[in-house]
Design a protein around this motif. Structure first.
Motif, PDB file in Angstrom:
ATOM      1  N   ARG A 203      47.675  35.481  44.696  1.00 55.57           N
ATOM      2  CA  ARG A 203      48.365  34.833  45.815  1.00 55.57           C
ATOM      3  C   ARG A 203      47.853  33.413  46.035  1.00 55.57           C
ATOM      4  O   ARG A 203      48.561  32.574  46.588  1.00 55.57           O
ATOM      5  N   ALA A 204      46.618  33.147  45.613  1.00 56.26           N
ATOM      6  CA  ALA A 204      46.022  31.836  45.854  1.00 56.26           C
ATOM      7  C   ALA A 204      45.951  30.951  44.617  1.00 56.26           C
ATOM      8  O   ALA A 204      45.752  29.740  44.741  1.00 56.26           O
ATOM      9  N   PHE A 205      46.133  31.548  43.422  1.00 54.38           N
ATOM     10  CA  PHE A 205      45.978  30.796  42.177  1.00 54.38           C
ATOM     11  C   PHE A 205      47.066  31.162  41.184  1.00 54.38           C
ATOM     12  O   PHE A 205      47.507  32.310  41.122  1.00 54.38           O
ATOM     13  N   GLU A 206      47.457  30.196  40.373  1.00 48.22           N
ATOM     14  CA  GLU A 206      48.517  30.401  39.398  1.00 48.22           C
ATOM     15  C   GLU A 206      48.032  31.150  38.152  1.00 48.22           C
ATOM     16  O   GLU A 206      48.786  31.908  37.543  1.00 48.22           O
ATOM     17  N   SER A 207      46.793  30.924  37.759  1.00 47.69           N
ATOM     18  CA  SER A 207      46.253  31.540  36.551  1.00 47.69           C
ATOM     19  C   SER A 207      44.970  32.292  36.902  1.00 47.69           C
ATOM     20  O   SER A 207      44.006  31.680  37.384  1.00 47.69           O
ATOM     21  N   VAL A 208      44.965  33.583  36.669  1.00 49.46           N
ATOM     22  CA  VAL A 208      43.838  34.435  37.070  1.00 49.46           C
ATOM     23  C   VAL A 208      43.426  35.307  35.887  1.00 49.46           C
ATOM     24  O   VAL A 208      44.273  35.933  35.240  1.00 49.46           O
ATOM     25  N   GLN A 209      42.131  35.345  35.627  1.00 45.11           N
ATOM     26  CA  GLN A 209      41.578  36.244  34.621  1.00 45.11           C
ATOM     27  C   GLN A 209      40.496  37.080  35.279  1.00 45.11           C
ATOM     28  O   GLN A 209      39.534  36.521  35.835  1.00 45.11           O
ATOM     29  N   VAL A 210      40.633  38.387  35.224  1.00 42.80           N
ATOM     30  CA  VAL A 210      39.672  39.303  35.856  1.00 42.80           C
ATOM     31  C   VAL A 210      39.210  40.309  34.818  1.00 42.80           C
ATOM     32  O   VAL A 210      40.032  40.934  34.133  1.00 42.80           O
ATOM     33  N   GLY A 211      37.909  40.467  34.689  1.00 47.86           N
ATOM     34  CA  GLY A 211      37.335  41.481  33.822  1.00 47.86           C
ATOM     35  C   GLY A 211      36.378  42.349  34.613  1.00 47.86           C
ATOM     36  O   GLY A 211      36.093  42.080  35.782  1.00 47.86           O
ATOM     37  N   THR A 212      35.896  43.417  33.986  1.00 44.20           N
ATOM     38  CA  THR A 212      34.955  44.301  34.674  1.00 44.20           C
ATOM     39  C   THR A 212      33.664  44.399  33.876  1.00 44.20           C
ATOM     40  O   THR A 212      33.662  44.315  32.642  1.00 44.20           O
ATOM     41  N   ARG A 213      32.586  44.548  34.614  1.00 42.30           N
ATOM     42  CA  ARG A 213      31.257  44.805  34.060  1.00 42.30           C
ATOM     43  C   ARG A 213      30.647  45.913  34.899  1.00 42.30           C
ATOM     44  O   ARG A 213      30.245  45.670  36.035  1.00 42.30           O
ATOM     45  N   GLY A 214      30.607  47.117  34.385  1.00 43.00           N
ATOM     46  CA  GLY A 214      30.110  48.233  35.182  1.00 43.00           C
ATOM     47  C   GLY A 214      30.974  48.415  36.425  1.00 43.00           C
ATOM     48  O   GLY A 214      32.199  48.484  36.341  1.00 43.00           O
ATOM     49  N   SER A 215      30.342  48.449  37.589  1.00 40.44           N
ATOM     50  CA  SER A 215      31.061  48.649  38.851  1.00 40.44           C
ATOM     51  C   SER A 215      31.498  47.339  39.490  1.00 40.44           C
ATOM     52  O   SER A 215      31.918  47.333  40.658  1.00 40.44           O
ATOM     53  N   ALA A 216      31.413  46.256  38.763  1.00 39.98           N
ATOM     54  CA  ALA A 216      31.745  44.933  39.301  1.00 39.98           C
ATOM     55  C   ALA A 216      32.940  44.339  38.575  1.00 39.98           C
ATOM     56  O   ALA A 216      33.251  44.698  37.433  1.00 39.98           O
TER      57      ALA A 216
END
Length: 236
Positions: A203-216
């Motif tokens: 909603r706030a950014f046009e390009s988003v990359q999200v990954g996971t590391r364990g519980s984060a």
């Protein structure tokens, strides 16, 4: 204008935890939790800083400034601005950065309020291990991402990490630790999940990359979608 006006008691109480005595052991505490409980070692978040730092950087929720003191800057004389609700954290981070030859600008403020810094300035912004401490669900925390977008340069990058309750793998230890932190008011992430984080960032950014590391979850976001009032404020 008072940058702390309108801040909730829950947010103030969470920030008040970080006394001088707590900050003296904070780095060891975070290292242990990240490595053995959340399973997101600090080398992973330091790599996030190394890959995304600019010469004009804003750090939100500074803790002791460990990442800022250990990262590699792209310029010999970076400008670093700090925003935190806790003056002890600002003082400790500022002291450590000065030992490295960086004289930061420190501002008391909340990420849930318009940030007390210049708009459309920063080419990098970080909020690492902050959002799980911010009261409210990701719908309300998403307002924080909007405030961050308002102060970023058009080509800036926003990055960070947070512990999630859902959409990431948990162990018995991580769940027990999270429940304890929720009871004591250190965490406010009982409704935070991976799809909600992605949606709030998008909603706030046009390009988003999200990954996971364990519980984060760790992310980078670019292309700020600014609120209309940001354009009006900039024009004046």
């Amino acid at each position: 204008m008072d940058a702390t006006a309108g801040i909730s008691q829950a947010e103030r109480a969470g920030a008040a935890l970080y006394s001088s005595k707590v900050l003296a052991i904070y780095d060891l505490w975070v290292w242990f939790n990240c490595r053995f409980i959340w399973r997101c070692p600090i080398r992973d978040t330091l790599a996030l800083y190394d890959a995304n730092m600019s010469g004009d950087h804003l750090d939100i929720g500074t803790g002791t400034g460990w990442h800022l003191c250990h990262t590699t800057y792209p310029t010999a004389q970076p400008t670093v601005t700090l925003v935190d609700l806790n003056p002890h954290s600002l003082d400790e981070t500022s002291r450590r950065l000065r030992r490295r030859g960086i004289d930061p600008v420190a501002r008391v403020g909340s990420v849930l309020q318009p940030l007390p810094v210049d708009r459309r300035r920063f080419r990098s912004v970080s909020a690492t291990w902050v959002m799980h401490c911010v009261p409210g669900g990701l719908d309300s925390k998403g307002k924080a991402f909007g405030h961050i977008a308002d102060v970023m340069a058009d080509d800036g990058v926003f990055f960070g990490a947070t512990v999630l309750a859902g959409g990431v793998p948990h162990t018995a230890l991580s769940r027990a630790t999270m429940r304890r932190f929720l009871r004591t008011g250190v965490f406010h992430n009982e409704a935070d999940d991976l799809p909600g984080l992605v949606a709030a960032l998008e909603r706030a950014f046009e390009s988003v990359q999200v990954g996971t590391r364990g519980s984060a979850a760790v992310w980078t976001a670019r292309g700020p979608r600014r609120a209309p009032e940001a354009d009006t404020a900039e024009a004046h």
